[in-house]
Write a protein that holds these residues in place. Structure first.
Motif, short mmCIF file in Angstrom:
data_model
loop_
_atom_site.label_atom_id
_atom_site.label_comp_id
_atom_site.label_asym_id
_atom_site.label_seq_id
_atom_site.Cartn_x
_atom_site.Cartn_y
_atom_site.Cartn_z
N VAL A 29 58.17 52.48 -54.76
CA VAL A 29 58.70 52.54 -55.95
C VAL A 29 59.84 53.82 -55.92
CG1 VAL A 29 58.72 53.11 -58.36
CG2 VAL A 29 56.95 51.15 -57.19
N ILE A 30 59.12 55.01 -55.58
CA ILE A 30 59.95 56.45 -55.34
C ILE A 30 61.22 56.06 -54.26
CG2 ILE A 30 59.85 58.88 -54.40
CD1 ILE A 30 57.00 58.78 -55.44
N ASN A 31 60.95 55.18 -53.22
CA ASN A 31 62.15 55.00 -52.50
C ASN A 31 63.01 54.06 -53.17
OD1 ASN A 31 63.13 52.39 -50.59
ND2 ASN A 31 63.08 54.21 -49.22
N ASN A 32 62.57 53.23 -54.06
CA ASN A 32 63.79 52.33 -54.73
C ASN A 32 64.57 53.44 -55.75
OD1 ASN A 32 63.69 49.94 -54.13
ND2 ASN A 32 61.90 49.37 -55.20
N TRP A 33 63.85 54.33 -56.36
CA TRP A 33 64.22 55.39 -57.24
C TRP A 33 65.24 56.24 -56.64
CZ3 TRP A 33 63.73 60.68 -56.57
CH2 TRP A 33 64.15 61.64 -57.40
N THR A 38 55.33 60.94 -45.42
CA THR A 38 56.29 60.58 -44.23
C THR A 38 57.24 59.86 -44.92
OG1 THR A 38 54.75 60.91 -42.54
CG2 THR A 38 56.73 59.70 -42.00
N TYR A 39 56.91 58.57 -45.45
CA TYR A 39 57.99 57.64 -46.19
C TYR A 39 58.87 58.26 -47.17
CZ TYR A 39 59.51 53.20 -47.72
OH TYR A 39 60.35 52.10 -48.11
N VAL A 40 58.20 59.10 -48.29
CA VAL A 40 58.97 59.57 -49.16
C VAL A 40 59.86 60.63 -48.76
CG1 VAL A 40 58.77 60.71 -51.32
CG2 VAL A 40 57.09 58.83 -50.90
N PHE A 41 59.21 61.61 -48.16
CA PHE A 41 60.19 62.73 -47.92
C PHE A 41 60.78 62.92 -46.51
CE2 PHE A 41 57.20 64.32 -51.33
CZ PHE A 41 58.16 65.04 -51.98
N LEU A 42 60.05 62.52 -45.35
CA LEU A 42 60.61 62.54 -44.12
C LEU A 42 61.77 61.53 -43.77
CD1 LEU A 42 57.60 64.06 -41.83
CD2 LEU A 42 59.36 65.21 -43.13
N TYR A 43 61.37 60.30 -44.44
CA TYR A 43 62.12 59.05 -44.17
C TYR A 43 63.33 59.05 -45.14
CZ TYR A 43 63.79 54.38 -44.10
OH TYR A 43 64.52 53.39 -44.03
N THR A 44 62.65 58.78 -46.62
CA THR A 44 63.63 58.31 -47.47
C THR A 44 64.69 59.59 -48.04
OG1 THR A 44 61.97 56.88 -48.59
CG2 THR A 44 63.81 57.59 -49.95
N ILE A 45 64.00 60.79 -48.51
CA ILE A 45 64.98 61.82 -48.70
C ILE A 45 65.57 62.76 -47.67
CG2 ILE A 45 64.69 64.02 -49.97
CD1 ILE A 45 62.32 63.01 -51.74
N TRP A 46 64.68 62.71 -46.33
CA TRP A 46 65.46 63.45 -45.38
C TRP A 46 66.20 62.88 -44.29
CZ3 TRP A 46 63.33 64.60 -40.14
CH2 TRP A 46 63.96 65.75 -39.38
N THR A 79 64.54 55.37 -38.12
CA THR A 79 63.65 54.25 -37.90
C THR A 79 62.32 54.70 -37.16
OG1 THR A 79 65.64 53.03 -37.61
CG2 THR A 79 63.42 52.14 -36.70
N ILE A 80 62.36 55.71 -36.44
CA ILE A 80 61.15 56.31 -35.76
C ILE A 80 60.41 56.92 -36.48
CG2 ILE A 80 60.36 57.73 -33.90
CD1 ILE A 80 63.01 57.02 -32.27
N ILE A 81 60.87 57.76 -37.34
CA ILE A 81 60.47 58.58 -38.51
C ILE A 81 59.55 57.69 -39.55
CG2 ILE A 81 60.61 60.27 -40.39
CD1 ILE A 81 62.91 61.58 -38.64
N GLY A 82 60.27 56.64 -39.92
CA GLY A 82 59.72 56.04 -40.80
C GLY A 82 58.61 55.22 -40.24
N SER A 83 58.58 54.81 -39.19
CA SER A 83 57.39 53.97 -38.35
C SER A 83 56.34 54.73 -38.63
CB SER A 83 57.95 53.63 -37.02
OG SER A 83 59.05 52.92 -36.76
N VAL A 84 56.18 56.02 -38.64
CA VAL A 84 54.92 56.73 -38.73
C VAL A 84 54.21 56.24 -40.02
CG1 VAL A 84 53.82 58.89 -38.84
CG2 VAL A 84 55.37 58.52 -37.44
#
Length: 310
Positions: A81-85, A144-152, A161-166
């Protein structure tokens, strides 16, 4: 961020729906139900396999099993949901995401952020009732999903893609830690399965939606380096799946042979891509293969251990 503020202001001008019979569909889009379900399956697999390998019984762990399944699902839903936001400006450009309630205005961005944070807090609260290890692995995935992938990284690097895979790969560890410590060859190998699998799976999606990602300014590998580079990368990662079934030989010959056949089939499919004349059709076939591949791997892993449960 300017685009996001403009979208938020535009939402305020929309008339709220009085009789929203599509509320359930909006909620499904908000939590990305397909992605969420795909993440819950490995959690369940981790639990089932841990019951077998740790020689544990359902009767002694059923409460914790429910708490972990519910808590991890809510925490993952909160992250989605935060990713959607955060991604509302991107979603408003891409055709496949234009129906999300953040774009349509069925939910305001403030509401979405509150929902995401609320789901995350409740989810982690439930996990803390079980043990610190399930909470830790879930937090690693969430962060990882919210900060390292979505935001950063998503808007900056092809490595997104690799970061989000974690984030998706920790799910078997969450399930296993419900029963015992996840420092074990089986959940760690399942972590590798998921981590490696997500990369060619995501590349296939990125190829299918290449022009949409280009329009949205998201630096996916096919957008930045083209289809040939993406195919080579897919071939490398899929080849890395080959030895993993042998690390799970304790699951039996049926699992070993089936997983190996699936790996070889995927390798044949990906190398066929170097001669194809229709890259988008080939990418679609890879997407379908990857989805069925993951489902079969985890369902089979659970089935092979079910007869031995106490």
């Amino acid at each position: 961020m300017k685009k996001k503020k403009e979208l938020e202001n535009a939402q305020k001008q929309k008339v709220p729906q009085k009789n929203n019979r599509f509320l359930l569909n909006d909620l499904k889009l908000l939590v990305k139900s397909g992605v969420l379900i795909a993440n819950v399956l490995p959690v369940l697999a981790g639990i089932v396999l841990a019951l077998h390998f740790e020689d544990a019984s359902i009767q002694n762990h059923w409460i914790n099993m429910i708490l972990v399944l519910l808590g991890s699902t809510l925490a993952m839903a909160g992250a989605l949901v935060i990713n959607n936001w955060f991604d509302v400006d991107i979603d408003s450009i891409m055709n496949r995401t234009k129906k999300r309630p953040t774009v349509t205005g069925h939910f305001t961005l403030k509401q979405v952020l509150k929902i995401g944070i609320g789901l995350s807090i409740v989810g982690f609260g439930l996990l803390l009732l079980v043990n610190w290890e399930t909470t830790l692995y879930t937090f690693i995935g969430w962060f990882t999903y919210v900060f390292l992938y979505t935001i950063w990284s998503k808007r900056r690097y092809t490595l997104n893609t690799i970061i989000g895979s974690v984030s998706g790969a920790v799910t078997p560890l969450i399930g296993w830690a419900t029963i015992g410590t996840a420092v074990h060859i089986v959940p760690l190998t399942l972590f590798l399965f998921l981590f490696i699998w997500q990369i060619p799976h995501t590349f296939a999606i990125a190829m299918k939606k290449c022009e949409e990602y280009r329009a949205a300014g998201v630096p996916m590998l096919p957008v930045v380096y083209g289809f040939n580079m993406t195919k080579r990368q897919m071939a490398i990662y899929i080849s890395c799946l080959l030895p993993l079934p042998f690390l799970l030989s304790s699951l039996g010959i049926t699992f070993l042979v089936t997983a190996t056949i699936l790996n070889i089939g995927w390798i044949i499919l990906v190398f066929a891509g170097f001669k194809t004349k229709d890259d988008l059709k080939w990418a679609h076939w890879n997407f379908l293969y990857s989805v069925n591949y993951l489902t079969i791997i985890f369902l089979l892993a659970m089935i092979t251990s079910l007869p031995f449960l106490n």
